[in-house]
Design an enzyme around this catalytic site. Sequence first.
Site, PDB file in Angstrom:
ATOM      1  N   GLU A 258      11.399  39.805  73.859  1.00  0.00           N
ATOM      2  CA  GLU A 258      12.055  38.297  74.091  1.00  0.00           C
ATOM      3  C   GLU A 258      12.147  37.891  75.357  1.00  0.00           C
ATOM      4  O   GLU A 258      11.868  36.813  75.769  1.00  0.00           O
ATOM      5  CB  GLU A 258      13.290  38.458  73.399  1.00  0.00           C
ATOM      6  CG  GLU A 258      13.549  38.475  71.971  1.00  0.00           C
ATOM      7  CD  GLU A 258      15.030  38.706  71.501  1.00  0.00           C
ATOM      8  OE1 GLU A 258      15.059  38.811  70.005  1.00  0.00           O
ATOM      9  OE2 GLU A 258      15.903  38.558  71.988  1.00  0.00           O
TER      10      GLU A 258
ATOM     11  N   ASN B  23      26.424  29.260  66.952  1.00  0.00           N
ATOM     12  CA  ASN B  23      27.534  30.377  67.302  1.00  0.00           C
ATOM     13  C   ASN B  23      27.150  30.862  68.898  1.00  0.00           C
ATOM     14  O   ASN B  23      27.459  31.990  69.240  1.00  0.00           O
ATOM     15  CB  ASN B  23      27.123  31.730  66.481  1.00  0.00           C
ATOM     16  CG  ASN B  23      25.780  32.209  66.807  1.00  0.00           C
ATOM     17  OD1 ASN B  23      24.825  31.686  67.517  1.00  0.00           O
ATOM     18  ND2 ASN B  23      25.310  33.350  66.100  1.00  0.00           N
TER      19      ASN B  23
ATOM     20  N   ARG C 152      25.984  42.669  73.226  1.00  0.00           N
ATOM     21  CA  ARG C 152      26.484  42.415  71.832  1.00  0.00           C
ATOM     22  C   ARG C 152      27.842  42.665  71.647  1.00  0.00           C
ATOM     23  O   ARG C 152      28.479  41.698  70.745  1.00  0.00           O
ATOM     24  CB  ARG C 152      25.689  43.357  70.827  1.00  0.00           C
ATOM     25  CG  ARG C 152      24.210  43.198  70.919  1.00  0.00           C
ATOM     26  CD  ARG C 152      23.442  44.070  70.108  1.00  0.00           C
ATOM     27  NE  ARG C 152      23.504  43.772  68.430  1.00  0.00           N
ATOM     28  CZ  ARG C 152      22.893  42.630  67.776  1.00  0.00           C
ATOM     29  NH1 ARG C 152      22.145  41.683  68.444  1.00  0.00           N
ATOM     30  NH2 ARG C 152      23.333  42.263  66.757  1.00  0.00           N
TER      31      ARG C 152
ATOM     32  N   PHE D 265      18.242  30.308  56.340  1.00  0.00           N
ATOM     33  CA  PHE D 265      18.791  29.359  57.381  1.00  0.00           C
ATOM     34  C   PHE D 265      17.461  29.080  58.247  1.00  0.00           C
ATOM     35  O   PHE D 265      17.960  28.427  59.469  1.00  0.00           O
ATOM     36  CB  PHE D 265      19.972  30.167  57.858  1.00  0.00           C
ATOM     37  CG  PHE D 265      19.663  31.581  58.581  1.00  0.00           C
ATOM     38  CD1 PHE D 265      18.910  31.679  59.558  1.00  0.00           C
ATOM     39  CD2 PHE D 265      19.917  32.684  57.767  1.00  0.00           C
ATOM     40  CE1 PHE D 265      18.583  33.198  60.257  1.00  0.00           C
ATOM     41  CE2 PHE D 265      19.785  33.918  58.275  1.00  0.00           C
ATOM     42  CZ  PHE D 265      19.025  33.823  59.427  1.00  0.00           C
TER      43      PHE D 265
ATOM     44  N   ARG E 284      31.832  34.576  70.972  1.00  0.00           N
ATOM     45  CA  ARG E 284      31.755  33.735  69.776  1.00  0.00           C
ATOM     46  C   ARG E 284      33.139  33.714  69.165  1.00  0.00           C
ATOM     47  O   ARG E 284      33.425  32.478  68.506  1.00  0.00           O
ATOM     48  CB  ARG E 284      30.862  34.677  68.716  1.00  0.00           C
ATOM     49  CG  ARG E 284      29.385  34.511  69.144  1.00  0.00           C
ATOM     50  CD  ARG E 284      28.568  35.715  68.412  1.00  0.00           C
ATOM     51  NE  ARG E 284      27.032  35.306  68.658  1.00  0.00           N
ATOM     52  CZ  ARG E 284      26.299  36.081  68.292  1.00  0.00           C
ATOM     53  NH1 ARG E 284      26.559  37.362  67.832  1.00  0.00           N
ATOM     54  NH2 ARG E 284      24.806  35.849  68.283  1.00  0.00           N
TER      55      ARG E 284
ATOM     56  N   LYS F 288      23.346  28.773  73.683  1.00  0.00           N
ATOM     57  CA  LYS F 288      22.702  27.803  72.680  1.00  0.00           C
ATOM     58  C   LYS F 288      23.441  26.292  72.821  1.00  0.00           C
ATOM     59  O   LYS F 288      24.041  26.154  73.671  1.00  0.00           O
ATOM     60  CB  LYS F 288      23.040  28.471  71.464  1.00  0.00           C
ATOM     61  CG  LYS F 288      22.372  29.642  70.914  1.00  0.00           C
ATOM     62  CD  LYS F 288      22.688  30.040  69.616  1.00  0.00           C
ATOM     63  CE  LYS F 288      22.079  31.563  69.133  1.00  0.00           C
ATOM     64  NZ  LYS F 288      22.128  31.882  67.809  1.00  0.00           N
TER      65      LYS F 288
ATOM     66  N   TYR G  62      11.920  32.911  66.805  1.00  0.00           N
ATOM     67  CA  TYR G  62      12.532  33.323  65.671  1.00  0.00           C
ATOM     68  C   TYR G  62      11.814  33.752  64.452  1.00  0.00           C
ATOM     69  O   TYR G  62      12.213  33.683  63.368  1.00  0.00           O
ATOM     70  CB  TYR G  62      13.678  32.293  65.213  1.00  0.00           C
ATOM     71  CG  TYR G  62      15.084  32.308  66.182  1.00  0.00           C
ATOM     72  CD1 TYR G  62      15.695  33.336  66.144  1.00  0.00           C
ATOM     73  CD2 TYR G  62      15.503  31.120  66.579  1.00  0.00           C
ATOM     74  CE1 TYR G  62      16.842  33.445  66.825  1.00  0.00           C
ATOM     75  CE2 TYR G  62      16.402  31.128  67.521  1.00  0.00           C
ATOM     76  CZ  TYR G  62      17.373  32.222  67.639  1.00  0.00           C
ATOM     77  OH  TYR G  62      18.328  32.143  68.150  1.00  0.00           O
TER      78      TYR G  62
ATOM     79  N   HIS H  57      23.006  33.944  71.817  1.00  0.00           N
ATOM     80  CA  HIS H  57      21.776  34.913  71.483  1.00  0.00           C
ATOM     81  C   HIS H  57      21.735  35.990  72.285  1.00  0.00           C
ATOM     82  O   HIS H  57      21.731  35.794  73.449  1.00  0.00           O
ATOM     83  CB  HIS H  57      20.569  34.110  70.997  1.00  0.00           C
ATOM     84  CG  HIS H  57      19.466  35.393  70.637  1.00  0.00           C
ATOM     85  ND1 HIS H  57      19.360  35.793  69.486  1.00  0.00           N
ATOM     86  CD2 HIS H  57      18.749  36.065  71.392  1.00  0.00           C
ATOM     87  CE1 HIS H  57      18.393  36.839  69.422  1.00  0.00           C
ATOM     88  NE2 HIS H  57      17.827  36.975  70.542  1.00  0.00           N
TER      89      HIS H  57
HETATM   90  P1  CMP Z   1      21.131  34.755  66.519  1.00  0.00           P
HETATM   91  O1  CMP Z   1      21.618  36.071  67.170  1.00  0.00           O
HETATM   92  O2  CMP Z   1      20.398  33.736  67.392  1.00  0.00           O
HETATM   93  O3  CMP Z   1      19.847  35.222  65.320  1.00  0.00           O
HETATM   94  C1  CMP Z   1      19.697  34.243  64.441  1.00  0.00           C
HETATM   95  C2  CMP Z   1      20.409  33.188  64.095  1.00  0.00           C
HETATM   96  O4  CMP Z   1      20.381  32.587  63.074  1.00  0.00           O
HETATM   97  C3  CMP Z   1      21.836  33.561  64.233  1.00  0.00           C
HETATM   98  O5  CMP Z   1      22.278  33.921  65.723  1.00  0.00           O
HETATM   99  C4  CMP Z   1      22.399  32.316  64.103  1.00  0.00           C
HETATM  100  O6  CMP Z   1      22.553  31.087  64.989  1.00  0.00           O
HETATM  101  C5  CMP Z   1      21.553  31.763  63.005  1.00  0.00           C
HETATM  102  N1  CMP Z   1      22.117  31.810  61.478  1.00  0.00           N
HETATM  103  C6  CMP Z   1      22.424  30.699  60.638  1.00  0.00           C
HETATM  104  N2  CMP Z   1      22.817  31.131  59.635  1.00  0.00           N
HETATM  105  C7  CMP Z   1      22.969  32.563  59.447  1.00  0.00           C
HETATM  106  C8  CMP Z   1      23.329  33.596  58.724  1.00  0.00           C
HETATM  107  N3  CMP Z   1      23.767  33.323  57.684  1.00  0.00           N
HETATM  108  N4  CMP Z   1      23.130  34.739  59.084  1.00  0.00           N
HETATM  109  C9  CMP Z   1      22.682  35.209  60.320  1.00  0.00           C
HETATM  110  N5  CMP Z   1      22.326  34.082  61.089  1.00  0.00           N
HETATM  111  C10 CMP Z   1      22.374  32.793  60.918  1.00  0.00           C
END
Ligand code: CMP
Length: 139
Positions: free
Chosen positions: A127, A113, A86, A58, A103, A10, A50, A116
């Site tokens: 995806e 974070n 994961r 969010f 992370r 990211k 997304y 993904h």
């Molecule tokens: P990702 O695994 O890419 O999937 C959704 C993304 O939303 C997550 O990682 C974060 O980058 C973002 N995100 C921001 N806020 C939240 C939250 N409260 N819970 C989960 N994902 C979040």
Amino acid sequence: AVERTLSIIKPDATRRNLTGRINAKFEEQGLRIVAQKRIRLTREQAEAFYAVHRERPFFGGLVAFMTSGPVVVQVLEGEDAVARNREIMGATDPAKAAPGTIRKEFAENIEANSVHGSDSAENAAREIAFFFSEIEIVG
Ligand code: CMP
């Protein structure tokens, strides 16, 4: 079984020049990078990728963040690649991520974070197809 999963490094990580250190974690832990490209997502692409989170509070911030700089999209291949990736990434919230995970070591917060990864084999297929054609994936 040998699987493929979709990974995204990211903008918070590309900004800090962490691509190589993140890729080393994938490779050291048994995943092979079988496709990879650095791109800048458009707002339309981020919203489509997304779309499942469209109603979440969010969502707007997530789209803004994911379009704020370059990302590296990649296909990772290996035994149980979805679950293994994961584990390598750690929990979504870096405050809850296990020691040694990407992370825990690199993420700034739950939004920024660093990576993904697909959450199921079904989503991995969807995806991967979102970003790559079959001829771009070389196992
Ligand atoms: P990702 O695994 O890419 O999937 C959704 C993304 O939303 C997550 O990682 C974060 O980058 C973002 N995100 C921001 N806020 C939240 C939250 N409260 N819970 C989960 N994902 C979040």
